[in-house]
Design a protein around this motif. Structure first.
Motif, mmCIF file in Angstrom:
data_model
loop_
_atom_site.group_PDB
_atom_site.id
_atom_site.type_symbol
_atom_site.label_atom_id
_atom_site.label_comp_id
_atom_site.label_asym_id
_atom_site.label_seq_id
_atom_site.Cartn_x
_atom_site.Cartn_y
_atom_site.Cartn_z
ATOM 1 N N LYS A 188 53.076 -40.571 69.991
ATOM 2 C CA LYS A 188 52.825 -42.011 69.968
ATOM 3 C C LYS A 188 51.449 -42.415 70.488
ATOM 4 O O LYS A 188 50.710 -43.145 69.820
ATOM 5 N N ILE A 189 51.127 -41.988 71.700
ATOM 6 C CA ILE A 189 49.960 -42.564 72.369
ATOM 7 C C ILE A 189 48.663 -42.151 71.687
ATOM 8 O O ILE A 189 47.814 -42.993 71.350
ATOM 9 N N LEU A 190 48.477 -40.857 71.461
ATOM 10 C CA LEU A 190 47.237 -40.388 70.844
ATOM 11 C C LEU A 190 47.090 -40.867 69.390
ATOM 12 O O LEU A 190 46.006 -41.343 69.013
ATOM 13 N N PRO A 191 48.141 -40.794 68.552
ATOM 14 C CA PRO A 191 47.999 -41.377 67.208
ATOM 15 C C PRO A 191 47.701 -42.877 67.235
ATOM 16 O O PRO A 191 46.941 -43.376 66.405
ATOM 17 N N SER A 192 48.296 -43.597 68.190
ATOM 18 C CA SER A 192 48.031 -45.035 68.286
ATOM 19 C C SER A 192 46.569 -45.300 68.612
ATOM 20 O O SER A 192 45.936 -46.203 68.038
ATOM 21 N N THR A 243 47.771 -34.713 62.773
ATOM 22 C CA THR A 243 48.258 -34.184 61.498
ATOM 23 C C THR A 243 49.776 -34.291 61.403
ATOM 24 O O THR A 243 50.331 -34.676 60.366
ATOM 25 N N GLU A 244 50.454 -33.964 62.503
ATOM 26 C CA GLU A 244 51.919 -33.926 62.494
ATOM 27 C C GLU A 244 52.545 -35.309 62.604
ATOM 28 O O GLU A 244 53.542 -35.601 61.938
ATOM 29 N N PHE A 245 51.968 -36.182 63.420
ATOM 30 C CA PHE A 245 52.630 -37.445 63.740
ATOM 31 C C PHE A 245 51.834 -38.691 63.340
ATOM 32 O O PHE A 245 52.369 -39.795 63.383
ATOM 33 N N GLY A 246 50.574 -38.523 62.954
ATOM 34 C CA GLY A 246 49.726 -39.695 62.752
ATOM 35 C C GLY A 246 49.718 -40.272 61.367
ATOM 36 O O GLY A 246 49.184 -41.364 61.158
ATOM 37 N N GLY A 247 50.308 -39.571 60.384
ATOM 38 C CA GLY A 247 50.262 -40.080 59.019
ATOM 39 C C GLY A 247 48.834 -40.232 58.516
ATOM 40 O O GLY A 247 48.485 -41.232 57.882
ATOM 41 N N ILE A 248 47.995 -39.246 58.801
ATOM 42 C CA ILE A 248 46.577 -39.338 58.482
ATOM 43 C C ILE A 248 46.325 -38.851 57.051
ATOM 44 O O ILE A 248 46.651 -37.706 56.722
ATOM 45 N N PRO A 249 45.753 -39.667 56.178
ATOM 46 C CA PRO A 249 45.447 -39.190 54.821
ATOM 47 C C PRO A 249 44.323 -38.173 54.834
ATOM 48 O O PRO A 249 43.512 -38.110 55.769
ATOM 49 N N ALA A 250 44.254 -37.378 53.785
ATOM 50 C CA ALA A 250 43.278 -36.280 53.727
ATOM 51 C C ALA A 250 41.847 -36.787 53.788
ATOM 52 O O ALA A 250 40.958 -36.119 54.339
ATOM 53 N N ASP A 251 41.595 -37.989 53.227
ATOM 54 C CA ASP A 251 40.214 -38.486 53.190
ATOM 55 C C ASP A 251 39.773 -39.100 54.513
ATOM 56 O O ASP A 251 38.661 -39.630 54.615
ATOM 57 N N ALA A 252 40.635 -39.053 55.532
ATOM 58 C CA ALA A 252 40.282 -39.641 56.827
ATOM 59 C C ALA A 252 39.658 -38.623 57.779
ATOM 60 O O ALA A 252 39.424 -38.949 58.942
ATOM 61 N N PRO A 302 51.546 -51.282 58.829
ATOM 62 C CA PRO A 302 52.213 -51.813 60.023
ATOM 63 C C PRO A 302 51.734 -51.094 61.283
ATOM 64 O O PRO A 302 51.597 -49.866 61.300
ATOM 65 N N GLN A 303 51.479 -51.857 62.322
ATOM 66 C CA GLN A 303 51.037 -51.260 63.571
ATOM 67 C C GLN A 303 52.229 -50.727 64.360
ATOM 68 O O GLN A 303 53.274 -51.369 64.426
ATOM 69 N N ASP A 304 52.044 -49.567 64.969
ATOM 70 C CA ASP A 304 53.023 -49.111 65.938
ATOM 71 C C ASP A 304 52.902 -49.967 67.186
ATOM 72 O O ASP A 304 51.811 -50.429 67.544
ATOM 73 N N ALA A 305 54.029 -50.188 67.856
ATOM 74 C CA ALA A 305 54.024 -51.047 69.041
ATOM 75 C C ALA A 305 53.037 -50.554 70.096
ATOM 76 O O ALA A 305 52.395 -51.355 70.788
ATOM 77 N N TYR A 306 52.895 -49.238 70.225
ATOM 78 C CA TYR A 306 51.980 -48.701 71.235
ATOM 79 C C TYR A 306 50.531 -49.083 70.945
ATOM 80 O O TYR A 306 49.727 -49.247 71.872
ATOM 81 N N GLU A 307 50.179 -49.228 69.683
ATOM 82 C CA GLU A 307 48.809 -49.618 69.358
ATOM 83 C C GLU A 307 48.474 -50.969 69.975
ATOM 84 O O GLU A 307 47.424 -51.160 70.596
ATOM 85 N N ARG A 308 49.368 -51.907 69.773
ATOM 86 C CA ARG A 308 49.144 -53.260 70.290
ATOM 87 C C ARG A 308 49.135 -53.273 71.811
ATOM 88 O O ARG A 308 48.281 -53.901 72.446
ATOM 89 N N LEU A 309 50.076 -52.588 72.416
ATOM 90 C CA LEU A 309 50.214 -52.644 73.864
ATOM 91 C C LEU A 309 49.053 -51.953 74.572
ATOM 92 O O LEU A 309 48.572 -52.434 75.608
ATOM 93 N N ILE A 310 48.597 -50.828 74.039
ATOM 94 C CA ILE A 310 47.469 -50.140 74.675
ATOM 95 C C ILE A 310 46.219 -51.008 74.625
ATOM 96 O O ILE A 310 45.465 -51.103 75.605
#
Length: 483
Positions: free
Chosen positions: A26-30, A68-77, A408-416
């Motif tokens: 959560k925290i690092l992907p956010s 890669t595992e949890f962030g939903g990062i597309p290949a072009d990112a 959609p933003q993960d809640a942790y993104e907003r709170l951090i």
């Protein structure tokens, strides 16, 4: 319309427990997602801290794997990922000793916000807070973020608060509950206080009752030993559901300012009547073909810990007298659903005859999945044949209604990002936490002193039979899970 991004100033973000599951999931992907859309730039620094021995490069690899595992990062990112990884550093720190603190301090800069996120066991909160202050790493403008559980009961919550306040002021302490970062939770406040259509009706004269449901389809497998020391009451009701209840029931604050909002939430908790045991149902899911029971996961064949709670609570004030709030949460239920359903009273007189029964309107605020708001209304059934009434939904699923808002933003993104801004509106204050435990402790104590065991319920259903009777005896029904 594209969702507006308001940049934050440069900061140093120190993540204790940086190699742990929450940090990676959560925290690092956010943090990456906020960086990717430009909410902060390459001048900020993210420093991982834990007992593990590793260098900067090894930590960057760990974070890359997590994205890669949890962030939903597309290949072009990948270029964005590479820029983000360049912000990272790492320090091996002994939370209870002196090792590594000087190295950590040397990595921090003067003149920027310093935020310390404690993604660690609560038993380490006091020790880390003390080291941050005694070493001079934390200054008067620093922020410290702590995850739940905020205690196991009132006494432990008071001890945790005292340990934090010994080194930090209350306005520096951010007690994070990710439910409060959900878009729909904040929209509940906008819906109530920015629309004259709703706020005048938001009271016992017009609302029959409110149902708050947090249903989980997963079991406690893999965390049964921890969960068995907690149970649904401590794990969900005392914090997550309590916060949803507060935001639903609170009076309008004078301003949308952190302490004004939190003052009104505190008043709701302090207005809760003592809940009789007859108004509470506890359950524990049982085995079914191919699946273990709760007790199998907990490792205790005689466990009396609840995996399900349903309760009827009353808010004793002028706004809500006579309007009950029904709360329920549980594991291994039919679907993963979190929602607040507000049932309005029926019209006082039906002019359309007995053949056209009229139900009250219902407002459903969905937190997960598919965040959105639905208002159930009564309309004429289209077509000839006279006046026939039917129901229709006015639906605002955010992904459909506001596609231009983007991912959609993960809640942790907003709170951090709120931590960096210094905005505590969506974080719990210490007296809120203690008030919630003051209400919950007598309930838990009564269970501990009782010989009654939680009622068994089937996996994939809606909980024990007595949870249905809790509403049936009041002439009401639960809204079906996943409806």
């Amino acid at each position: 319309m594209v969702s507006r991004v308001i940049p934050v100033d440069s900061f140093d973000f120190v993540l204790f427990g940086a190699t742990g599951d929450l940090a990676r999931r959560k925290i690092l992907p956010s943090l990456f997602h906020r960086f990717q859309i430009g909410q902060f730039d390459d001048s900020s620094r993210i420093i991982g801290a834990s007992r593990s021995k590793m260098d900067q490069g090894e930590f960057q690899t760990l974070v890359s794997d997590a994205l890669t595992e949890f962030g939903g990062i597309p290949a072009d990112a990948q270029p964005d990922v590479d820029r983000f990884l360049a912000l990272l550093d790492y320090a091996s720190v002994d939370a209870k000793g002196d090792g590594g603190w000087s190295d950590l301090g040397a990595k921090l800069r003067d003149g920027v916000v310093r935020a310390f996120y404690l993604s660690v066991a609560p038993s380490l909160f006091g020790a880390i807070a003390g080291q941050l202050k005694s070493t001079g790493i934390a200054d008067d403008d620093s922020r410290i973020v702590v995850e739940k559980p905020f205690g196991h009961d009132l006494a432990s919550a008071q001890a945790l608060n005292a340990a934090l306040r010994e080194h930090f002021e209350e306005n520096q302490i951010y007690r994070i509950d990710h439910y409060l970062g959900k878009e729909t939770v904040q929209n509940l406040m906008a819906l109530r206080f920015a629309n004259s259509l709703f706020e005048p009706q938001w009271n016992s004269h017009h609302i029959d009752h409110v149902q708050i449901t947090v249903s989980e389809s997963i079991s406690v497998a893999g965390r049964g030993e921890y969960y068995d020391k907690s149970g649904a009451m401590r794990d969900m009701v005392q914090n997550h559901l309590m916060q949803l209840l507060c935001l639903t029931a609170m009076e309008p604050p004078s301003t949308f300012e952190p302490n004004a909002v939190r003052n009104e939430k505190l008043k709701v908790i302090e207005s809760l009547e003592a809940t009789p045991m007859d108004n509470i149902v506890r359950g524990q899911y049982r085995a079914k073909a191919g699946d273990d029971s709760y007790r199998d996961h907990a490792g205790d064949p005689a466990s009396r810990t609840e995996s399900f709670v349903a309760m009827k609570v009353e808010v004793a004030n002028w706004r809500w007298a006579g309007t009950p709030f029904y709360l329920r949460t549980g594991k291994c239920l039919r679907e993963r659903v979190s929602e607040i359903a507000v049932y309005f009273r029926k019209p006082p007189h039906n002019i359309f005859g007995e053949d056209n029964a009229i139900d009250g309107n219902m407002l459903v605020i969905r937190l997960q999945p598919d965040e959105g708001i639905t208002l159930k209304t009564t309309i004429k059934d289209p077509g000839p044949g006279g006046m026939r009434l039917t129901s229709a939904d006015l639906d605002m699923t955010f992904a459909d209604s506001l596609p231009e808002a983007g991912r959609p933003q993960d809640a942790y993104e907003r709170l951090i990002m709120d931590v960096i801004r210094g905005n505590q509106t969506l974080f719990m204050r210490g007296d809120e936490v203690e008030a919630a435990w003051t209400w919950a402790d007598p309930i838990i104590g009564a269970w501990d002193n009782s010989t009654r065991v939680p009622q068994p319920y089937d996996q994939g259903g809606s909980g024990p039979e007595d949870a249905l009777l809790l509403l049936h005896r009041d002439g009401r029904r639960w809204r079906p899970i996943g409806a």
